[in-house]
Design a protein around this motif. Sequence first.
Motif, short mmCIF file in Angstrom:
data_model
loop_
_atom_site.label_atom_id
_atom_site.label_comp_id
_atom_site.label_asym_id
_atom_site.label_seq_id
_atom_site.Cartn_x
_atom_site.Cartn_y
_atom_site.Cartn_z
N ALA A 1 0.84 -1.21 0.00
CA ALA A 1 0.00 0.00 0.00
C ALA A 1 0.87 1.26 0.00
N LEU A 2 1.90 1.25 0.82
CA LEU A 2 2.79 2.41 0.88
C LEU A 2 3.56 2.60 -0.42
N ALA A 3 3.93 1.50 -1.07
CA ALA A 3 4.63 1.60 -2.37
C ALA A 3 3.73 2.26 -3.40
N LYS A 4 2.44 1.89 -3.42
CA LYS A 4 1.49 2.52 -4.35
C LYS A 4 1.34 4.01 -4.07
N ALA A 5 1.60 4.41 -2.83
CA ALA A 5 1.51 5.82 -2.44
C ALA A 5 2.83 6.55 -2.71
N GLY A 6 3.86 5.81 -3.11
CA GLY A 6 5.16 6.42 -3.38
C GLY A 6 6.11 6.36 -2.21
N GLY A 7 5.84 5.48 -1.25
CA GLY A 7 6.68 5.39 -0.07
C GLY A 7 7.01 3.97 0.31
N SER A 8 7.38 3.80 1.57
CA SER A 8 7.74 2.49 2.10
C SER A 8 7.48 2.50 3.61
N LEU A 9 7.70 1.37 4.24
CA LEU A 9 7.54 1.30 5.70
C LEU A 9 8.46 2.29 6.40
N ALA A 10 9.57 2.64 5.78
CA ALA A 10 10.51 3.59 6.38
C ALA A 10 9.90 4.98 6.56
N ASP A 11 8.81 5.27 5.86
CA ASP A 11 8.14 6.57 5.98
C ASP A 11 7.12 6.61 7.12
N THR A 12 6.93 5.49 7.79
CA THR A 12 5.91 5.38 8.84
C THR A 12 6.29 6.21 10.06
N VAL A 13 5.30 6.96 10.59
CA VAL A 13 5.52 7.75 11.79
C VAL A 13 4.64 7.31 12.96
N ARG A 14 3.55 6.61 12.66
CA ARG A 14 2.61 6.19 13.72
C ARG A 14 1.97 4.87 13.35
N VAL A 15 1.95 3.93 14.32
CA VAL A 15 1.37 2.59 14.11
C VAL A 15 0.42 2.28 15.26
N ARG A 16 -0.73 1.69 14.90
CA ARG A 16 -1.66 1.20 15.91
C ARG A 16 -1.88 -0.28 15.63
N ILE A 17 -1.60 -1.11 16.63
CA ILE A 17 -1.67 -2.56 16.49
C ILE A 17 -2.80 -3.09 17.37
N TYR A 18 -3.64 -3.93 16.77
CA TYR A 18 -4.76 -4.55 17.48
C TYR A 18 -4.53 -6.06 17.44
N ALA B 1 -7.75 -6.46 21.31
CA ALA B 1 -9.08 -6.08 20.83
C ALA B 1 -9.77 -7.28 20.19
N LYS B 2 -11.07 -7.32 20.30
CA LYS B 2 -11.84 -8.34 19.61
C LYS B 2 -11.97 -7.89 18.16
N LEU B 3 -11.47 -8.70 17.23
CA LEU B 3 -11.55 -8.35 15.82
C LEU B 3 -12.76 -9.02 15.20
N PHE B 4 -13.15 -8.59 14.00
CA PHE B 4 -14.41 -9.04 13.40
C PHE B 4 -14.43 -10.51 13.03
N ASP B 5 -13.28 -11.14 12.89
CA ASP B 5 -13.20 -12.56 12.55
C ASP B 5 -12.27 -13.23 13.57
N PRO B 6 -12.74 -14.24 14.29
CA PRO B 6 -11.90 -14.86 15.32
C PRO B 6 -10.63 -15.52 14.77
N ALA B 7 -10.55 -15.74 13.47
CA ALA B 7 -9.35 -16.34 12.87
C ALA B 7 -8.24 -15.31 12.68
#
Length: 137
Positions: free
Chosen positions: A69-86, A116-122
């Motif tokens: 997704a970031l590559a399609k935007a012209g970037g990479s994971l190295a451009d990440t400034v904020r992450v939210r993990i569930y 967090a409870k996600l929409f699919d238990p898998a």
Amino acid sequence: MQADTKAAPGRKLISSGSEFEAIYNYSRAVVVGNQVMVSGTTGYDYATGELPVGAAAQAEKLFGNLEAALAKAGGSLADTVRVRIYISHPDAYEDVMQAYARAFAGVSPACTTVEAKLFDPAIFVEIDLDAILNARA
């Protein structure tokens, strides 16, 4: 890129090809200027619709999906400034965070991790993030 005639000028909509994006009318990522906001992303293989088994395999695929997704935007994971993990299962924490540490080695974005409870238990993990293109120190 996802076509949307209702998108505001200056917004670029990024699609992964996920059936969920088409069904529920959202973009994998939205680019405004040099900012990229990536939607909640899981470890689904968007080409096949399959979900890998286990937290480690899902996390690895998930980071590949984010990178794409970031590559399609012209970037990479190295451009990440904020992450939210569930994480849906506490016992998946270590596998997910090891994959995170590999993906963001040397980047060290701000990060929040919650159970967090996600929409699919898998699904063991979902991540959304924000990136700023060309803003590396």
